[in-house]
Design a protein around this motif. Structure first.
Motif, mmCIF file in Angstrom:
data_model
loop_
_atom_site.group_PDB
_atom_site.id
_atom_site.type_symbol
_atom_site.label_atom_id
_atom_site.label_comp_id
_atom_site.label_asym_id
_atom_site.label_seq_id
_atom_site.Cartn_x
_atom_site.Cartn_y
_atom_site.Cartn_z
ATOM 1 N N SER A 176 0.868 -1.173 0.000
ATOM 2 C CA SER A 176 0.000 0.000 0.000
ATOM 3 C C SER A 176 0.909 1.229 0.000
ATOM 4 O O SER A 176 1.352 1.691 1.052
ATOM 5 N N VAL A 177 1.198 1.714 -1.172
ATOM 6 C CA VAL A 177 2.141 2.830 -1.337
ATOM 7 C C VAL A 177 1.373 4.067 -1.792
ATOM 8 O O VAL A 177 0.742 4.059 -2.848
ATOM 9 N N GLY A 178 1.421 5.105 -0.964
ATOM 10 C CA GLY A 178 0.749 6.349 -1.311
ATOM 11 C C GLY A 178 -0.757 6.271 -1.246
ATOM 12 O O GLY A 178 -1.446 7.079 -1.874
ATOM 13 N N ALA A 179 -1.288 5.320 -0.489
ATOM 14 C CA ALA A 179 -2.744 5.138 -0.435
ATOM 15 C C ALA A 179 -3.284 5.174 0.983
ATOM 16 O O ALA A 179 -4.421 4.757 1.227
ATOM 17 N N THR A 180 -2.509 5.666 1.936
ATOM 18 C CA THR A 180 -2.967 5.639 3.326
ATOM 19 C C THR A 180 -4.196 6.508 3.552
ATOM 20 O O THR A 180 -4.957 6.276 4.497
ATOM 21 N N HIS A 181 -4.417 7.500 2.682
ATOM 22 C CA HIS A 181 -5.610 8.343 2.818
ATOM 23 C C HIS A 181 -6.890 7.519 2.690
ATOM 24 O O HIS A 181 -7.923 7.868 3.264
ATOM 25 N N ALA A 182 -6.825 6.418 1.945
ATOM 26 C CA ALA A 182 -8.012 5.587 1.733
ATOM 27 C C ALA A 182 -8.431 4.850 3.003
ATOM 28 O O ALA A 182 -9.572 4.387 3.118
ATOM 29 N N PHE A 183 -7.530 4.748 3.962
ATOM 30 C CA PHE A 183 -7.807 4.016 5.198
ATOM 31 C C PHE A 183 -7.952 4.941 6.405
ATOM 32 O O PHE A 183 -8.250 4.481 7.501
ATOM 33 N N GLY A 184 -7.680 6.214 6.200
ATOM 34 C CA GLY A 184 -7.757 7.151 7.315
ATOM 35 C C GLY A 184 -6.436 7.409 7.991
ATOM 36 O O GLY A 184 -6.406 7.930 9.120
ATOM 37 N N GLY A 185 -5.318 7.050 7.342
ATOM 38 C CA GLY A 185 -4.017 7.335 7.914
ATOM 39 C C GLY A 185 -3.092 6.139 7.901
ATOM 40 O O GLY A 185 -3.446 5.030 7.472
ATOM 41 N N LEU A 186 -1.875 6.373 8.388
ATOM 42 C CA LEU A 186 -0.825 5.359 8.350
ATOM 43 C C LEU A 186 -1.166 4.133 9.195
ATOM 44 O O LEU A 186 -1.114 2.991 8.704
ATOM 45 N N LEU A 187 -1.492 4.332 10.459
ATOM 46 C CA LEU A 187 -1.732 3.184 11.343
ATOM 47 C C LEU A 187 -2.985 2.397 10.964
ATOM 48 O O LEU A 187 -2.965 1.156 11.018
ATOM 49 N N PRO A 188 -4.100 3.045 10.565
ATOM 50 C CA PRO A 188 -5.230 2.249 10.074
ATOM 51 C C PRO A 188 -4.878 1.431 8.829
ATOM 52 O O PRO A 188 -5.412 0.331 8.645
#
Length: 250
Positions: A110-122
């Motif tokens: 998951s590269v450059g897609a953390t916004h889709a989950f609500g952030g890095l840790l999610p």
């Protein structure tokens, strides 16, 4: 022209949707893929470029990609057909954040897609659900290389600096086993490609309904990059393995 269409044109000359050159992508995959017959999942795969490169490099590898963009998945399907790897690729038109857990993948990307989950840790929490025992996660995230202006934060979000980003990952129960910090050359090449490809499409198709909108988007993005975040934004990719079966205690 919607966001997916803009992204497709903007990434025409830089199909990896992140500031990484081909050698960096190859090294990251090599450190994340444990063997030739591994199974790889990309959460938020876009046009599937990470998976296509993995499939081309590892003849027995099998891959799955998840994305909400129909056009991006269609592009991945066509590229897989052209590359002769379609039989080893499965694509899912679905929100990556709600993709059913299936703990059978040796590498989750998951590269450059953390916004889709609500952030890095999610994002890491979602990736963990899909990992086979001994598996790894390849994640890419932005960070502040220098103190950002309020305008830069408005553009890119409330990022951390690099040490804090790594500390957050480690505190969440992960151990970095490899990493890559994008160079100035990679960062600049990505932005020039993004703005240039989109502007070129607009100039080459002046009679298209969305031409003026595409050119305006390229101009705005270039101005935001040069004046807003070029000197403060960084990007890191980490290959991570779970330190433990559960999230580490605070």
């Amino acid at each position: 022209m919607n966001r997916e269409q803009i992204s497709r044109h903007a990434h025409h000359d830089h199909p990896i949707a992140a500031p990484l050159d081909d050698d960096s992508v190859r090294r990251l995959l090599a450190h994340g893929i444990p063997r030739d017959d591994a199974r790889v999942l990309d959460l938020g795969c876009g046009g599937g470029e990470w998976l296509l490169r993995a499939l081309a490099a590892y003849p027995r590898l099998r891959a799955e990609g998840v994305d909400i963009g129909k056009a991006s998945l269609a592009h991945a399907h066509e590229a897989a057909e052209a590359g002769g790897v379609r039989q080893r690729l499965t694509l899912h038109h679905q929100d990556a954040a709600t993709f059913p857990a299936s703990p059978v993948f040796d590498l989750v990307v998951s590269v450059g897609a953390t916004h889709a989950f609500g952030g890095l840790l999610p994002t890491l929490a979602a990736a963990r659900k899909h990992l086979a025992p001994g598996g790894s996660v390849l994640i890419g995230e932005g960070f502040w290389a220098h103190e950002p202006s309020p305008e830069a934060v408005d553009m890119l979000g409330d990022l951390s600096d690099l040490p804090t980003t790594v500390d957050r990952v480690v505190g969440d129960g992960w151990t970095p086993v490899y990493g890559h910090i994008s160079t100035r050359g990679e960062l600049d090449a990505y932005e020039w490609a993004w703005t240039g490809s989109l502007a070129s499409w607009a100039l080459d198709h002046p009679d298209e309904r969305d031409s003026a909108q595409a050119l305006a988007a390229a101009t705005t993005h270039r101005d935001e990059w040069l004046r807003g975040y070029r000197d403060v934004f960084g990007f890191v990719c980490l290959v991570l393995r779970p330190t433990s079966d559960r999230k580490a205690p605070k």
